[in-house]
Design an enzyme around this catalytic site. Structure first.
Site, PDB file in Angstrom:
ATOM      1  CB  ALA A 160      -0.857   0.154   1.245  1.00 22.29           C
ATOM      2  N   PRO A 201      -5.279   8.467  -2.664  1.00 24.61           N
ATOM      3  CG  PRO A 201      -7.095   8.664  -1.552  1.00 24.61           C
ATOM      4  CD  PRO A 201      -5.816   8.188  -1.363  1.00 24.61           C
ATOM      5  CB  SER A 233       3.036   9.826 -10.872  1.00 19.40           C
ATOM      6  OG  SER A 233       2.240   9.028 -11.872  1.00 19.40           O
ATOM      7  CB  ILE A 253      -4.434  -1.607  -1.954  1.00 12.57           C
ATOM      8  CG1 ILE A 253      -4.188  -0.104  -1.625  1.00 12.57           C
ATOM      9  CG2 ILE A 253      -3.391  -2.550  -1.675  1.00 12.57           C
ATOM     10  CD1 ILE A 253      -2.999   0.372  -2.085  1.00 12.57           C
ATOM     11  N   GLY A 272       9.397  -5.462  -8.721  1.00 14.00           N
ATOM     12  CA  GLY A 272       7.824  -5.587  -9.127  1.00 14.00           C
ATOM     13  C   GLY A 272       7.610  -5.503 -10.575  1.00 14.00           C
ATOM     14  NE  ARG A 273       8.213   0.924 -11.271  1.00 17.43           N
ATOM     15  CZ  ARG A 273       8.805   1.965 -10.831  1.00 17.43           C
ATOM     16  NH1 ARG A 273      10.032   2.180 -10.873  1.00 17.43           N
ATOM     17  NH2 ARG A 273       7.993   2.793 -10.288  1.00 17.43           N
ATOM     18  NE  ARG A 306     -13.534 -14.032 -41.433  1.00 14.72           N
ATOM     19  CZ  ARG A 306     -15.029 -13.780 -41.321  1.00 14.72           C
ATOM     20  NH1 ARG A 306     -15.837 -14.889 -40.943  1.00 14.72           N
ATOM     21  NH2 ARG A 306     -15.489 -12.620 -42.068  1.00 14.72           N
ATOM     22  CB  ILE A 363      -6.119 -10.239 -36.412  1.00 13.20           C
ATOM     23  CG1 ILE A 363      -4.717  -9.484 -37.265  1.00 13.20           C
ATOM     24  CG2 ILE A 363      -6.171 -11.785 -37.365  1.00 13.20           C
ATOM     25  CD1 ILE A 363      -3.590 -10.340 -36.775  1.00 13.20           C
ATOM     26  CD  GLU A 385       4.079  -3.409  -9.546  1.00 15.29           C
ATOM     27  OE1 GLU A 385       5.301  -3.580  -9.537  1.00 15.29           O
ATOM     28  OE2 GLU A 385       3.554  -4.500  -9.121  1.00 15.29           O
TER      29      GLU A 385
HETATM   30  N1  CAA Z   1      16.270   2.020  -5.320  1.00 22.03           N
HETATM   31  C1  CAA Z   1      16.774   2.503  -4.051  1.00 22.03           C
HETATM   32  N2  CAA Z   1      16.755   3.896  -4.076  1.00 22.03           N
HETATM   33  C2  CAA Z   1      16.105   4.662  -4.743  1.00 22.03           C
HETATM   34  C3  CAA Z   1      15.518   4.147  -5.942  1.00 22.03           C
HETATM   35  C4  CAA Z   1      15.568   2.838  -6.238  1.00 22.03           C
HETATM   36  N3  CAA Z   1      15.175   2.280  -7.284  1.00 22.03           N
HETATM   37  N4  CAA Z   1      14.701   5.211  -6.664  1.00 22.03           N
HETATM   38  C5  CAA Z   1      15.143   6.158  -5.828  1.00 22.03           C
HETATM   39  N5  CAA Z   1      15.691   6.225  -4.793  1.00 22.03           N
HETATM   40  C6  CAA Z   1      16.102   6.950  -3.674  1.00 22.03           C
HETATM   41  C7  CAA Z   1      17.086   7.941  -4.222  1.00 22.03           C
HETATM   42  O1  CAA Z   1      18.398   7.508  -4.202  1.00 22.03           O
HETATM   43  C8  CAA Z   1      16.781   9.328  -3.531  1.00 22.03           C
HETATM   44  O2  CAA Z   1      17.638   8.850  -2.062  1.00 22.03           O
HETATM   45  P1  CAA Z   1      18.302  10.081  -1.402  1.00 22.03           P
HETATM   46  O3  CAA Z   1      17.401  11.397  -1.613  1.00 22.03           O
HETATM   47  O4  CAA Z   1      18.305   9.646   0.118  1.00 22.03           O
HETATM   48  O5  CAA Z   1      19.534  10.311  -1.914  1.00 22.03           O
HETATM   49  C9  CAA Z   1      15.360   8.952  -2.848  1.00 22.03           C
HETATM   50  O6  CAA Z   1      14.920   7.471  -3.159  1.00 22.03           O
HETATM   51  C10 CAA Z   1      14.376  10.077  -3.794  1.00 22.03           C
HETATM   52  O7  CAA Z   1      14.588   9.507  -5.208  1.00 22.03           O
HETATM   53  P2  CAA Z   1      14.054  10.420  -6.345  1.00 22.03           P
HETATM   54  O8  CAA Z   1      14.614  12.088  -5.996  1.00 22.03           O
HETATM   55  O9  CAA Z   1      14.331  10.097  -7.680  1.00 22.03           O
HETATM   56  O10 CAA Z   1      12.396  10.740  -5.873  1.00 22.03           O
HETATM   57  P3  CAA Z   1      11.155  11.428  -6.489  1.00 22.03           P
HETATM   58  O11 CAA Z   1      10.287  11.861  -5.418  1.00 22.03           O
HETATM   59  O12 CAA Z   1      11.643  12.329  -7.506  1.00 22.03           O
HETATM   60  O13 CAA Z   1      10.364  10.216  -7.067  1.00 22.03           O
HETATM   61  C11 CAA Z   1       9.783   8.344  -8.778  1.00 22.03           C
HETATM   62  C12 CAA Z   1      10.866   9.336  -7.881  1.00 22.03           C
HETATM   63  C13 CAA Z   1      10.616   7.662  -9.548  1.00 22.03           C
HETATM   64  C14 CAA Z   1       8.917   9.209  -9.548  1.00 22.03           C
HETATM   65  C15 CAA Z   1       8.678   7.712  -7.655  1.00 22.03           C
HETATM   66  O14 CAA Z   1       8.280   8.764  -7.136  1.00 22.03           O
HETATM   67  C16 CAA Z   1       8.078   6.437  -8.316  1.00 22.03           C
HETATM   68  O15 CAA Z   1       8.580   5.464  -8.770  1.00 22.03           O
HETATM   69  N6  CAA Z   1       6.675   7.179  -8.419  1.00 22.03           N
HETATM   70  C17 CAA Z   1       5.844   6.030  -9.234  1.00 22.03           C
HETATM   71  C18 CAA Z   1       5.018   5.288  -8.020  1.00 22.03           C
HETATM   72  C19 CAA Z   1       4.814   3.668  -8.369  1.00 22.03           C
HETATM   73  O16 CAA Z   1       5.337   3.068  -8.966  1.00 22.03           O
HETATM   74  N7  CAA Z   1       3.660   3.413  -7.794  1.00 22.03           N
HETATM   75  C20 CAA Z   1       3.001   1.945  -7.831  1.00 22.03           C
HETATM   76  C21 CAA Z   1       2.180   1.772  -6.712  1.00 22.03           C
HETATM   77  S1  CAA Z   1       2.272   0.129  -6.435  1.00 22.03           S
HETATM   78  C22 CAA Z   1       1.244  -0.727  -7.529  1.00 22.03           C
HETATM   79  O17 CAA Z   1       0.906  -0.060  -8.693  1.00 22.03           O
HETATM   80  C23 CAA Z   1       1.009  -2.042  -7.169  1.00 22.03           C
HETATM   81  C24 CAA Z   1      -0.280  -2.631  -8.060  1.00 22.03           C
HETATM   82  O18 CAA Z   1      -1.188  -2.035  -8.170  1.00 22.03           O
HETATM   83  C25 CAA Z   1       0.045  -4.094  -8.758  1.00 22.03           C
END
Ligand code: CAA
Length: 380
Positions: A124, A128, A132, A157, A242-243, A268, A337, A363
């Site tokens: 989770a 809302p 992103s 979720i 996850g991706r 067909r 198709i 994700e």
């Molecule tokens: N691994 C480890 N650390 C990471 C990382 C990674 N892949 N990516 C970023 N970080 C760390 C960075 O190093 C940074 O650390 P410090 O500040 O301590 O140096 C910190 O995290 C912040 O990084 P960013 O400045 O890049 O963060 P941001 O706020 O600009 O956001 C973003 C980055 C990529 C846009 C992120 O917000 C994101 O991935 N957004 C999408 C959210 C998402 O995928 N949600 C999915 C929900 S789950 C789901 O969908 C499940 C389902 O239903 C099946």
């Protein structure tokens, strides 16, 4: 360079392909129509070790590698994409972070029964007003004695309606943005926890999703996963895995649409010949087959890098970006198709078309994947 599956990976592919043909494909249309959770299939998948593929035997899983997981996800999603995401969330978004960040007590209680498929977990992060921009969350966790008190709402979720435990992210230091977020494991019978009604979705309708509410929900400090304020890094690292699962799901959906379109094109007839003899159809099928193979190579690359223990953030995003958009293109062509028949519920291709769309959204949307690739993959 070795791009062949090894014997164990081929075995899991064969097992999952046979399982999908027998237990998923024949029911997928009905599960979709009635928005029905495939409880019996999920139980069997748990018994086969597929709810925690990469979890070591000590903690209830079969201890396979991530390439095996990706192969399994493709086959399961080829049979039923809704079941695919149930499996993906259990493996990548729940078991994986508990394995990586949990202590032994946490793994005993919050990992082993989940990896064995006796219980189901969910993840989770989304709220809302923040999808992103995940760090923009409003859910809070205030320390009070030996508990944190959680307040807030999560939404969309996956596995939420069925889950026995939630890996939830909340602000322990509001104002510090991503540096003030922590992760907690909350059982769904905890006082102060409740769920909304299941979402009525366009696709992946065998899988349930809903909102989760935390109101004065007390969570023992012992159920914090990782260090305080380490939650954002846990969430992002978890999504790197996850991706891969979602990319493999997109691949499975595309393969289902391709295989069905190919079979239909042989049956067909138009202008006195099976439509597969027409170059217009052959070109479509050739593009579909090429794109599916290209996506699979990206998925396997990201999974192999995860197995090798090297950072795979950009490669996971590339796999998800390409596979999900490819799945959109392939399912669209497959429906074309099938012509008018493809637009009806008489064939499964309309379901694949609907199922593919979500892989470009959850994700991390395609736009977010491009941001991640640019930020992590294009640096010197
Ligand atoms: N691994 C480890 N650390 C990471 C990382 C990674 N892949 N990516 C970023 N970080 C760390 C960075 O190093 C940074 O650390 P410090 O500040 O301590 O140096 C910190 O995290 C912040 O990084 P960013 O400045 O890049 O963060 P941001 O706020 O600009 O956001 C973003 C980055 C990529 C846009 C992120 O917000 C994101 O991935 N957004 C999408 C959210 C998402 O995928 N949600 C999915 C929900 S789950 C789901 O969908 C499940 C389902 O239903 C099946």
């Amino acid at each position: 360079m070795d791009i062949e599956l090894n014997e164990a990976q081929l075995e899991i592919q064969k097992l999952c392909r046979a399982f999908a043909a027998k237990e998923l494909t024949p029911h997928a249309r009905q599960w979709d129509e009635f928005h029905r959770f495939p409880a019996e299939a999920v139980k069997l998948l748990g018994e086969m070790g597929l709810m925690g593929v990469a979890v070591p035997e000590q903690w209830g899983g079969p201890g396979l590698d991530n390439v095996s997981y990706a192969v399994a996800m493709e086959e399961i999603s080829r049979g039923c994409a809704g079941t695919g995401v149930i499996v993906s969330v259990s493996n990548s978004l729940y078991c994986d972070p508990v394995l990586k960040y949990g202590n032994d007590d946490q793994k005993r209680e919050w990992l082993a029964p989940f990896a064995r498929g006796e219980k189901l977990g969910c993840f989770a992060l989304t709220e809302p007003q923040s999808g992103s921009d995940a760090a923009e969350m409003m859910t809070t966790a205030k320390l009070d004695g030996d508990c944190y008190v959680l307040e807030g709402t999560k939404n969309f979720i996956t596995n939420g309606p069925q889950a026995e435990a939630v890996l939830v992210f909340a602000m322990t230091n509001p104002g510090a943005k991503h540096r003030g977020i922590s992760a907690f494991i909350v059982p769904t019978d905890a006082p102060g926890f409740s769920r909304g009604k299941p979402d009525d979705k366009l696709g992946i309708r065998a899988s349930g999703s809903c909102s989760l509410f935390f109101e004065n929900c007390r969570v023992p400090v012992a159920q914090r996963l990782g260090r305080e304020n380490e939650g954002f890094r846990i969430a992002m690292g978890t999504l790197d895995g996850g991706r891969i699962g979602i990319a493999a799901q997109a691949l499975g959906i595309a393969r289902a649409a391709f295989e069905e379109a190919l079979a239909y094109s042989r049956d067909r007839k138009a202008f006195g010949t099976p439509i597969c003899e027409h170059q217009a159809i052959q070109f479509m099928l050739a593009d579909m087959a090429t794109e599916i193979d290209a996506a699979r190579l990206l998925v396997w690359q990201a999974a192999a890098m995860k197995d090798a223990g090297v950072r795979h953030t950009a490669q996971s995003s590339m796999a998800k970006l390409f596979a999900s958009e490819m799945s959109g293109r392939v399912t669209t062509r497959a429906l074309q198709i099938f012509g008018g028949y493809g637009y009806t519920k008489d064939y499964d291709v309309e379901r694949h078309f609907r199922d593919a769309k979500i892989t470009e959204i959850y994700e991390g949307t395609s736009e977010i994947q491009r941001i991640v690739i640019a930020a992590t993959g294009l640096r010197e």
